[in-house]
Design a protein around this motif. Structure first.
Motif, PDB file in Angstrom:
ATOM      1  N   GLU A  62      -6.993   2.163  -3.799  1.00  0.00           N
ATOM      2  CA  GLU A  62      -7.078   3.336  -2.927  1.00  0.00           C
ATOM      3  C   GLU A  62      -5.710   3.990  -2.768  1.00  0.00           C
ATOM      4  N   ALA A  63      -4.689   3.169  -2.559  1.00  0.00           N
ATOM      5  CA  ALA A  63      -3.342   3.701  -2.345  1.00  0.00           C
ATOM      6  C   ALA A  63      -2.881   4.535  -3.531  1.00  0.00           C
ATOM      7  N   ALA A  64      -3.130   4.047  -4.751  1.00  0.00           N
ATOM      8  CA  ALA A  64      -2.684   4.780  -5.937  1.00  0.00           C
ATOM      9  C   ALA A  64      -3.473   6.079  -6.116  1.00  0.00           C
ATOM     10  N   ALA A 103       3.344   5.775  -2.917  1.00  0.00           N
ATOM     11  CA  ALA A 103       4.552   6.524  -3.268  1.00  0.00           C
ATOM     12  C   ALA A 103       4.777   6.536  -4.777  1.00  0.00           C
ATOM     13  N   PHE A 104       4.527   5.397  -5.437  1.00  0.00           N
ATOM     14  CA  PHE A 104       4.694   5.353  -6.896  1.00  0.00           C
ATOM     15  C   PHE A 104       3.722   6.322  -7.574  1.00  0.00           C
ATOM     16  N   ALA A 105       2.482   6.355  -7.131  1.00  0.00           N
ATOM     17  CA  ALA A 105       1.486   7.237  -7.754  1.00  0.00           C
ATOM     18  C   ALA A 105       1.844   8.706  -7.551  1.00  0.00           C
ATOM     19  N   TYR A 142       0.854  -1.193   0.000  1.00  0.00           N
ATOM     20  CA  TYR A 142       0.000   0.000   0.000  1.00  0.00           C
ATOM     21  C   TYR A 142       0.892   1.247   0.000  1.00  0.00           C
ATOM     22  N   GLU A 143       1.887   1.256   0.871  1.00  0.00           N
ATOM     23  CA  GLU A 143       2.783   2.406   0.964  1.00  0.00           C
ATOM     24  C   GLU A 143       3.539   2.622  -0.340  1.00  0.00           C
ATOM     25  N   ALA A 162       7.526  15.804  -5.034  1.00  0.00           N
ATOM     26  CA  ALA A 162       6.510  14.767  -4.905  1.00  0.00           C
ATOM     27  C   ALA A 162       6.139  14.499  -3.451  1.00  0.00           C
ATOM     28  N   THR A 163       6.260  15.502  -2.584  1.00  0.00           N
ATOM     29  CA  THR A 163       5.860  15.316  -1.200  1.00  0.00           C
ATOM     30  C   THR A 163       4.363  15.536  -1.058  1.00  0.00           C
TER      31      THR A 163
END
Length: 290
Positions: free
Chosen positions: A135-137, A101-103, A96-97, A281-282
């Motif tokens: 959801e994560a993305a 982060a990738f998205a 999920y993390e 990207a923060t």
């Protein structure tokens, strides 16, 4: 002059309803083709209005929990098999993390944030719209203020849209086939995280389109080397002569968000935001309609 009968019964009759207001009529078997076409056009028109030209599609399990849900999930699990199952799911939260982060990274570097004069957006994150990896993305895109798409599907146990996809780009489909078409038709890249039957279904459909030349070549990246090497013995398909050895080059196995981004770039993704000009990207707070 004699009283004429009123026309109340005619006005109440279902036949008198305009076709677009007659839901029973619209649900007839004979109109399935029209319903199919309507599902295509609604999503297509709204995506065009938003300027979405291309997407990065993210697949993965709906069962993978968010890190903040892990503690509560473990506390609710009774000792024994239920506790062991909860602990296995808790270990999956790392994906999920990484999907989030990738998205974030892809939204910043890929062009989803670019405000071009023609309003075109490229490489917008698109998911199946539900929980878990989807959801994560969507959440990762929202972290940096980028739009993202949720292509939800109606299921017997109703799937709820996650709260992170852009509301105006959150769709609901009845037909799996039309949903799959929308997921594939604008995709510049496919990113696949650990998942079950649904994830495997989507992955192998895209790989088949690539293998048979029915779709333009695009990068395909599978996150989780250990997972995919245990779950699918791709080499065995070569050994049995079911696929060519060159078919193994249709995808890369990666583990980290940066590695995944570099893979899709190396495989031909055109990023529309030059890295030197890309914002940080923060995560940051975003409006619901961002």
């Amino acid at each position: 002059m004699a009283d004429l009968p009123d026309n109340a019964s005619q006005r109440r009759a279902r036949a008198f309803l305009p076709a677009l207001e007659d839901r029973e009529f619209l649900r007839r078997d004979e109109l399935r083709g029209l319903r199919f076409a309507m599902e295509y056009h609604k999503a297509d028109l709204l995506l065009r209005e938003w300027g979405v030209r291309s997407t990065i599609v993210v697949f993965g399990s709906a069962r993978i929990p968010a890190p903040e849900a892990v503690e509560e999930m473990l506390a609710a699990a009774s000792p024994g098999a239920a506790r062991a199952k909860a602990e296995r799911r808790a270990r999956l939260a790392v994906w999920y993390e990484r999907a989030r982060a990738f998205a974030r990274l892809a939204s910043v570097r890929g062009g989803a944030l670019t405000q071009r004069p023609d309003r075109i957006r490229d490489n917008v994150i698109a998911t199946g719209g539900g929980p878990g990896i989807m959801e994560a993305a969507n959440r990762g895109a929202a972290d940096v203020g980028a739009p993202s798409i949720g292509f939800n599907i109606g299921l017997p146990h109703e799937q709820e849209p996650n709260p992170w996809s852009t509301p105006s780009l959150t769709f609901s489909f009845h037909y799996f086939a039309m949903r799959k078409m929308h997921l594939a038709m604008r995709a510049n890249a496919l990113v696949v995280f650990p998942g079950g039957f649904g994830t495997l279904d989507e992955l192998f459909e895209i790989l088949t389109l690539q293998q048979t030349g029915k779709a333009p070549t695009m990068p395909v990246v599978l996150f989780g080397r250990d997972y995919w090497q245990r779950v699918v013995r791709f080499e065995a398909l070569v050994e049995e002569g079911m696929i060519d050895e060159g078919d193994l080059s249709l995808f890369d196995l990666v583990d980290t968000p940066e590695e995944g981004w570099e893979s899709i770039r190396r495989r031909g993704l055109h990023a529309h935001t030059p890295l030197a000009e890309a914002p940080d990207a923060t995560p940051r707070a975003v409006d619901a309609e961002s």
